[in-house]
Design a protein around this motif. Structure first.
Motif, mmCIF file in Angstrom:
data_model
loop_
_atom_site.group_PDB
_atom_site.id
_atom_site.type_symbol
_atom_site.label_atom_id
_atom_site.label_comp_id
_atom_site.label_asym_id
_atom_site.label_seq_id
_atom_site.Cartn_x
_atom_site.Cartn_y
_atom_site.Cartn_z
ATOM 1 N N PRO A 1 0.860 -1.259 -0.022
ATOM 2 C CA PRO A 1 -0.087 -0.009 0.051
ATOM 3 C C PRO A 1 0.844 1.211 -0.069
ATOM 4 C CG PRO A 1 0.101 -1.041 2.200
ATOM 5 C CD PRO A 1 0.876 -1.955 1.231
ATOM 6 N N GLN A 2 0.526 2.029 -1.017
ATOM 7 C CA GLN A 2 1.380 3.662 -0.971
ATOM 8 C C GLN A 2 1.174 4.190 0.395
ATOM 9 O OE1 GLN A 2 -0.303 5.365 -4.680
ATOM 10 N NE2 GLN A 2 -0.404 7.058 -3.580
ATOM 11 N N GLU A 3 0.266 4.399 0.968
ATOM 12 C CA GLU A 3 0.078 4.833 2.254
ATOM 13 C C GLU A 3 1.139 4.535 3.273
ATOM 14 O OE1 GLU A 3 -2.351 3.095 0.980
ATOM 15 O OE2 GLU A 3 -3.613 4.586 0.280
ATOM 16 N N SER A 4 1.491 3.610 3.105
ATOM 17 C CA SER A 4 2.757 3.197 3.942
ATOM 18 C C SER A 4 4.096 2.816 3.635
ATOM 19 C CB SER A 4 2.263 1.540 4.732
ATOM 20 O OG SER A 4 1.158 1.747 5.491
ATOM 21 N N TYR A 5 4.198 2.843 2.167
ATOM 22 C CA TYR A 5 5.625 2.585 1.639
ATOM 23 C C TYR A 5 5.568 3.145 0.446
ATOM 24 C CZ TYR A 5 5.092 -1.635 4.615
ATOM 25 O OH TYR A 5 4.855 -2.531 6.014
ATOM 26 N N ASN A 6 7.057 3.409 0.144
ATOM 27 C CA ASN A 6 7.512 4.005 -1.201
ATOM 28 C C ASN A 6 8.142 2.777 -1.734
ATOM 29 O OD1 ASN A 6 6.861 6.729 -1.012
ATOM 30 N ND2 ASN A 6 8.529 7.026 0.243
ATOM 31 N N VAL A 7 7.746 2.204 -3.045
ATOM 32 C CA VAL A 7 8.420 1.303 -3.659
ATOM 33 C C VAL A 7 9.112 1.655 -5.012
ATOM 34 C CG1 VAL A 7 8.216 -1.256 -3.980
ATOM 35 C CG2 VAL A 7 6.751 -0.282 -2.300
ATOM 36 N N MET A 8 10.271 1.300 -5.332
ATOM 37 C CA MET A 8 10.932 1.619 -6.766
ATOM 38 C C MET A 8 11.502 0.276 -7.197
ATOM 39 S SD MET A 8 14.434 3.657 -6.240
ATOM 40 C CE MET A 8 15.371 2.233 -6.648
ATOM 41 N N SER A 9 11.522 0.509 -8.627
ATOM 42 C CA SER A 9 12.542 -0.455 -9.050
ATOM 43 C C SER A 9 13.389 0.173 -10.158
ATOM 44 C CB SER A 9 11.755 -1.524 -10.047
ATOM 45 O OG SER A 9 10.978 -0.837 -11.112
ATOM 46 N N TYR A 10 14.685 -0.541 -10.293
ATOM 47 C CA TYR A 10 15.685 0.256 -11.061
ATOM 48 C C TYR A 10 16.332 -1.045 -11.910
ATOM 49 C CZ TYR A 10 20.505 2.209 -11.481
ATOM 50 O OH TYR A 10 21.601 2.841 -12.064
ATOM 51 N N GLN A 11 16.502 -0.749 -13.168
ATOM 52 C CA GLN A 11 17.165 -1.765 -13.991
ATOM 53 C C GLN A 11 17.362 -1.267 -15.411
ATOM 54 O OE1 GLN A 11 14.507 -4.499 -16.305
ATOM 55 N NE2 GLN A 11 15.953 -6.029 -16.065
ATOM 56 N N PHE A 12 18.576 -1.533 -15.782
ATOM 57 C CA PHE A 12 19.120 -1.227 -17.282
ATOM 58 C C PHE A 12 18.185 -2.091 -18.319
ATOM 59 C CE2 PHE A 12 22.872 -0.046 -14.800
ATOM 60 C CZ PHE A 12 23.096 1.142 -15.239
ATOM 61 N N ILE A 13 17.638 -1.334 -19.104
ATOM 62 C CA ILE A 13 16.508 -1.962 -19.919
ATOM 63 C C ILE A 13 16.878 -2.020 -21.428
ATOM 64 C CG2 ILE A 13 14.571 -1.326 -18.621
ATOM 65 C CD1 ILE A 13 14.106 1.090 -20.720
ATOM 66 N N ASN A 14 18.256 -1.777 -21.806
ATOM 67 C CA ASN A 14 18.828 -2.345 -22.899
ATOM 68 C C ASN A 14 19.811 -2.875 -22.883
ATOM 69 O OD1 ASN A 14 20.591 -0.483 -21.678
ATOM 70 N ND2 ASN A 14 21.199 0.554 -23.466
ATOM 71 N N GLN A 15 19.967 -3.782 -21.913
ATOM 72 C CA GLN A 15 21.223 -4.804 -21.652
ATOM 73 C C GLN A 15 20.978 -6.343 -22.098
ATOM 74 O OE1 GLN A 15 22.912 -4.388 -17.834
ATOM 75 N NE2 GLN A 15 24.025 -2.498 -18.312
ATOM 76 N N ARG A 16 21.682 -6.918 -22.532
ATOM 77 C CA ARG A 16 21.367 -8.432 -22.776
ATOM 78 C C ARG A 16 21.849 -9.198 -21.583
ATOM 79 N NH1 ARG A 16 24.181 -6.718 -27.669
ATOM 80 N NH2 ARG A 16 26.025 -6.635 -26.886
#
Ligand SMILES: C[S@@+](CC[C@H](N)C(=O)[O-])C[C@H]1O[C@@H](n2cnc3c(N)ncnc32)[C@H](O)[C@@H]1O
Length: 192
Positions: A158-173
């Motif tokens: 729930p966004q009321e309680s948590y910040n959630v992020m993702s991080y990725q290189f999207i052009n890598q093999r």
């Protein structure tokens, strides 16, 4: 240069972990994250580090001994799904590196069900502004199922309680790792 997922995970830890904090390394492996956490929390803090392979404990024990960091680290030879048996107070941070032990047995991997159990046990223990970081490697057999479970788990918080992020290189093999960071909001209404 943009940081790799592994480097970025360390930056996210360094931003919030301070001397005296209690933290968890859910997948000890060769002990790189355990070493960083032990350095950040110092002798007044504590690191609970988990792995199911004796080889990981041996490598980490040696690494920490060389840096004189063993005094404030518990090396636990059990699965992270049992974290509640060891950690009851608030924790500032936890880190997972999912997949298999580099240079180890590629058949011994983290599993969606037990990873989720560990996350469910850690979330209620996360201090305000605390972070759980998950670096998900998923190129191996079974990895895609775990990635799907983690993505679903993180996206449904729930966004009321948590910040959630993702991080990725999207052009890598070759399936570059995806980093997820769950941060408990300071203003979270409940502990869940
Ligand atoms: C990608 S490696 C971790 C790398 C580590 N963070 C490092 O710095 O070297 C994943 C590790 O998770 C461990 N593992 C697998 N299932 C586990 C479980 N249920 N609980 C704890 N560790 C587990 C494996 O034995 C392996 O050592």
């Amino acid at each position: 240069m943009l940081p790799t997922a592994m480097h970025y995970s360390h930056t996210l830890l360094k931003e919030i972990v301070q001397p005296g904090h209690i933290v968890v390394d859910a997948t000890m492996g060769n002990g790189f994250d355990t070493e960083l956490l032990a350095t950040l929390v110092g002798p007044k803090g504590h690191v609970f580090a988990f792995d199911i392979q004796e080889q990981a404990l041996a490598a980490t024990r040696q690494r920490l001994a060389e840096k004189e960091l063993l005094s404030h680290v518990s090396l636990i030879h059990r699965g992270h799904e049992h974290v509640a048996d060891y950690v009851d107070g608030p924790i500032q941070a936890a880190i997972f590196n999912l997949g298999y032990l580099p240079r180890g047995d590629k058949g011994i991997i983290t599993l969606p069900q037990t990873t989720k159990q560990a996350l469910e046990a850690l979330l209620p223990r996360l201090a305000p502004k605390g972070r759980i970081i998950i670096v998900c490697y998923y190129g191996h057999q079974g990895g895609a199922a775990e990635l799907a479970a983690i993505q679903q788990f993180c996206a449904s918080l729930p966004q009321e309680s948590y910040n959630v992020m993702s991080y990725q290189f999207i052009n890598q093999r070759n399936q570059p790792p995806i980093l997820y960071c769950i941060e408990r909001k300071k203003t979270a209404l409940t502990f869940n």
